[in-house]
Motif scaffolding. Structure first.
Motif, PDB file in Angstrom:
ATOM      1  N   ARG A  73      34.131  49.811  32.619  1.00 13.70           N
ATOM      2  CA  ARG A  73      33.637  49.962  31.206  1.00 13.70           C
ATOM      3  C   ARG A  73      32.721  48.649  30.971  1.00 13.70           C
ATOM      4  O   ARG A  73      31.790  48.630  30.332  1.00 13.70           O
ATOM      5  CB  ARG A  73      34.645  50.436  30.200  1.00 13.70           C
ATOM      6  N   VAL A  74      33.662  47.521  31.155  1.00 13.67           N
ATOM      7  CA  VAL A  74      32.964  46.115  30.812  1.00 13.67           C
ATOM      8  C   VAL A  74      31.608  45.895  31.734  1.00 13.67           C
ATOM      9  O   VAL A  74      30.728  45.777  30.975  1.00 13.67           O
ATOM     10  CB  VAL A  74      33.865  44.963  30.952  1.00 13.67           C
ATOM     11  N   GLY A 117      35.105  39.458  35.342  1.00 13.08           N
ATOM     12  CA  GLY A 117      34.760  38.472  34.385  1.00 13.08           C
ATOM     13  C   GLY A 117      35.463  37.221  34.137  1.00 13.08           C
ATOM     14  O   GLY A 117      35.386  36.501  33.145  1.00 13.08           O
ATOM     15  N   ASP A 173      29.285  48.731  30.120  1.00 12.78           N
ATOM     16  CA  ASP A 173      28.795  48.449  28.595  1.00 12.78           C
ATOM     17  C   ASP A 173      28.969  47.260  27.909  1.00 12.78           C
ATOM     18  O   ASP A 173      28.633  47.082  26.514  1.00 12.78           O
ATOM     19  CB  ASP A 173      29.873  49.540  27.756  1.00 12.78           C
ATOM     20  N   GLY A 174      29.538  46.303  28.701  1.00  9.90           N
ATOM     21  CA  GLY A 174      29.622  44.812  28.125  1.00  9.90           C
ATOM     22  C   GLY A 174      30.499  44.787  27.094  1.00  9.90           C
ATOM     23  O   GLY A 174      31.724  45.358  26.867  1.00  9.90           O
ATOM     24  N   ASP A 175      30.056  44.069  25.916  1.00 13.06           N
ATOM     25  CA  ASP A 175      30.951  43.977  24.670  1.00 13.06           C
ATOM     26  C   ASP A 175      31.369  45.288  24.083  1.00 13.06           C
ATOM     27  O   ASP A 175      32.253  45.364  23.200  1.00 13.06           O
ATOM     28  CB  ASP A 175      30.577  42.893  23.815  1.00 13.06           C
ATOM     29  N   ALA A 176      30.373  46.146  24.449  1.00 17.01           N
ATOM     30  CA  ALA A 176      30.841  47.524  23.578  1.00 17.01           C
ATOM     31  C   ALA A 176      32.015  48.452  24.211  1.00 17.01           C
ATOM     32  O   ALA A 176      32.010  49.458  23.877  1.00 17.01           O
ATOM     33  CB  ALA A 176      29.333  48.289  23.654  1.00 17.01           C
ATOM     34  N   ALA A 177      32.279  47.900  25.489  1.00 11.44           N
ATOM     35  CA  ALA A 177      33.354  48.789  26.208  1.00 11.44           C
ATOM     36  C   ALA A 177      34.447  49.156  25.366  1.00 11.44           C
ATOM     37  O   ALA A 177      35.158  48.330  24.806  1.00 11.44           O
ATOM     38  CB  ALA A 177      33.872  47.804  27.368  1.00 11.44           C
ATOM     39  N   SER A 178      34.791  50.146  25.447  1.00 17.05           N
ATOM     40  CA  SER A 178      35.957  50.716  24.505  1.00 17.05           C
ATOM     41  C   SER A 178      37.232  50.201  25.314  1.00 17.05           C
ATOM     42  O   SER A 178      37.387  50.102  26.373  1.00 17.05           O
ATOM     43  CB  SER A 178      36.076  52.184  24.588  1.00 17.05           C
ATOM     44  N   PRO A 179      38.292  49.892  24.432  1.00 16.33           N
ATOM     45  CA  PRO A 179      39.633  49.037  24.881  1.00 16.33           C
ATOM     46  C   PRO A 179      40.456  50.221  25.545  1.00 16.33           C
ATOM     47  O   PRO A 179      40.532  51.227  25.377  1.00 16.33           O
ATOM     48  CB  PRO A 179      40.183  48.408  23.934  1.00 16.33           C
ATOM     49  N   GLY A 191      43.033  44.224  26.192  1.00 15.56           N
ATOM     50  CA  GLY A 191      41.686  44.457  26.952  1.00 15.56           C
ATOM     51  C   GLY A 191      40.890  45.397  27.192  1.00 15.56           C
ATOM     52  O   GLY A 191      41.463  46.742  26.571  1.00 15.56           O
ATOM     53  N   ALA A 192      39.980  45.388  28.024  1.00 10.74           N
ATOM     54  CA  ALA A 192      39.245  46.853  28.440  1.00 10.74           C
ATOM     55  C   ALA A 192      39.119  46.898  29.891  1.00 10.74           C
ATOM     56  O   ALA A 192      38.965  46.038  30.583  1.00 10.74           O
ATOM     57  CB  ALA A 192      37.917  46.898  27.674  1.00 10.74           C
TER      58      ALA A 192
END
Length: 334
Positions: free
Chosen positions: A213-214, A82, A217-223, A208-209
């Motif tokens: 996961r990012v 990212g 899951d994109g923006d829904a990724a758990s940090p 961050g995350a």
């Protein structure tokens, strides 16, 4: 590797990187001479799938690649986990090409003495470090950090498969000296599924995350912060993770008296059966928390002993240090 709250492991961060260019042969050999219990290399692949030792796959800050006219056209911009990065990347070079590069100090302003070693050594493979460890006069552990696994999967360089195959070929698939760590859980589980019997340590940032996961899951990724909740720590244990390795920012806080103090992370993680490591212990003022800095020069050593001992007082199982001799001294004087 074994440790205790009274005797935390000292893990040489990229070798003795406070005294030599990181991930160089001399940094690894010096770390052994200085008494490190283990060495931590960062692992990334070449274009032809050779596992090489660099902190990042972008190598212009730690090699002479930018000064090599024959490689000028390889300079590109990529998105890695990212983040937009411009430079030269290991995955765009064969191992034969990478082997022609020489190493240089990554932090020349902070560690000018290390620059005297610039250009004297070449890049190493994971197999080269294993040979160094096998030749060591005493058992020294290998804490292998798997870097950017989701990214490399996306470009056809599956690090879990490459690493597992390398460990089998080197006879390290069940070696008690081996520990594996990553900021991504997926690659840790994949390595174990491939038959590598070693402790799995999950690296956790202060914010961050995780990249895997990012990617999924994109923006829904758990940090990362969710992993440090009581439920998150229990979930790590249930999934087969053996320990966590956290930024020292997560171990240190400001106490009621305004002085640096210890958080509850180690106590809570130990409470569910996880081992805990932390990174990175460095003696220079710029890397110490404010309460332990002395003078105004960022490159000068501050009160590293007080910070190192405070961190060790948390009961942490191991510390990653750029100056492993100083971490060992702090451990001895506790």
């Amino acid at each position: 590797m074994t440790s205790s709250a009274q005797h935390p492991l000292v893990i040489a961060h990229r070798g003795a990187s406070g005294y030599r260019p990181e991930h160089s042969r001399s940094a690894y050999e010096l770390a052994i001479d200085l008494g490190a219990d283990a060495i931590e290399p960062d692992i990334v692949p070449s274009k032809d799938g050779v596992l090489v030792l660099r902190h990042e796959n972008e190598i212009s800050g730690t090699t002479d690649v930018a000064d090599r006219p024959e490689f000028a056209a390889r300079r590109v911009t990529k998105i890695v986990d990212g983040i937009e990065v411009t430079g030269w990347f290991t995955e765009d070079f064969t191992w034969a090409e990478l082997a022609t590069l020489t190493l240089r100090e990554r932090l020349p302003a902070m560690r000018p003495n290390n620059t005297t070693f610039d250009g004297l050594e070449g890049m190493l493979r994971l197999s080269d470090l294993v040979q160094i460890l096998d030749a060591a006069p005493r058992p020294v552990g290998l804490v292998a950090e798997i870097k950017h696994a989701a990214y490399f999967d996306s470009i056809g360089l599956p690090l879990a498969e490459l690493f597992a195959a390398e460990m089998v070929a080197l006879g390290w698939a069940a070696d008690p000296r081996l520990t594996i760590e990553s900021f991504e859980l997926d690659v840790l589980h994949s390595i174990r599924a491939a038959g590598i019997n070693a402790p799995l340590i999950y690296l956790i940032e202060a914010q961050g995350a995780p990249a895997d996961r990012v990617a999924r899951d994109g923006d829904a990724a758990s940090p990362y912060s969710q992993d440090l909740s009581d439920a998150g720590l229990a979930a790590l244990v249930a999934s087969g993770i053996d320990g966590i390795s956290v930024s020292k920012k997560l171990l240190l806080c400001v106490g009621e008296d305004g002085a640096p103090a210890i958080t509850s992370v180690v106590q809570r993680a130990h409470g569910v059966g996880l081992r805990v490591f932390t990174w990175t212990l460095r003696a220079e003022n710029i890397f110490l928390v404010k309460g332990f800095r002395s003078g105004v020069s960022p490159e000068h050593f501050g009160d590293w002993l007080a910070e190192f001992q405070l961190i060790m007082s948390s009961g942490v199982d191991g510390v990653f240090a750029d100056q492993p001799d100083l971490a060992a001294l702090a451990r001895l004087r506790r």
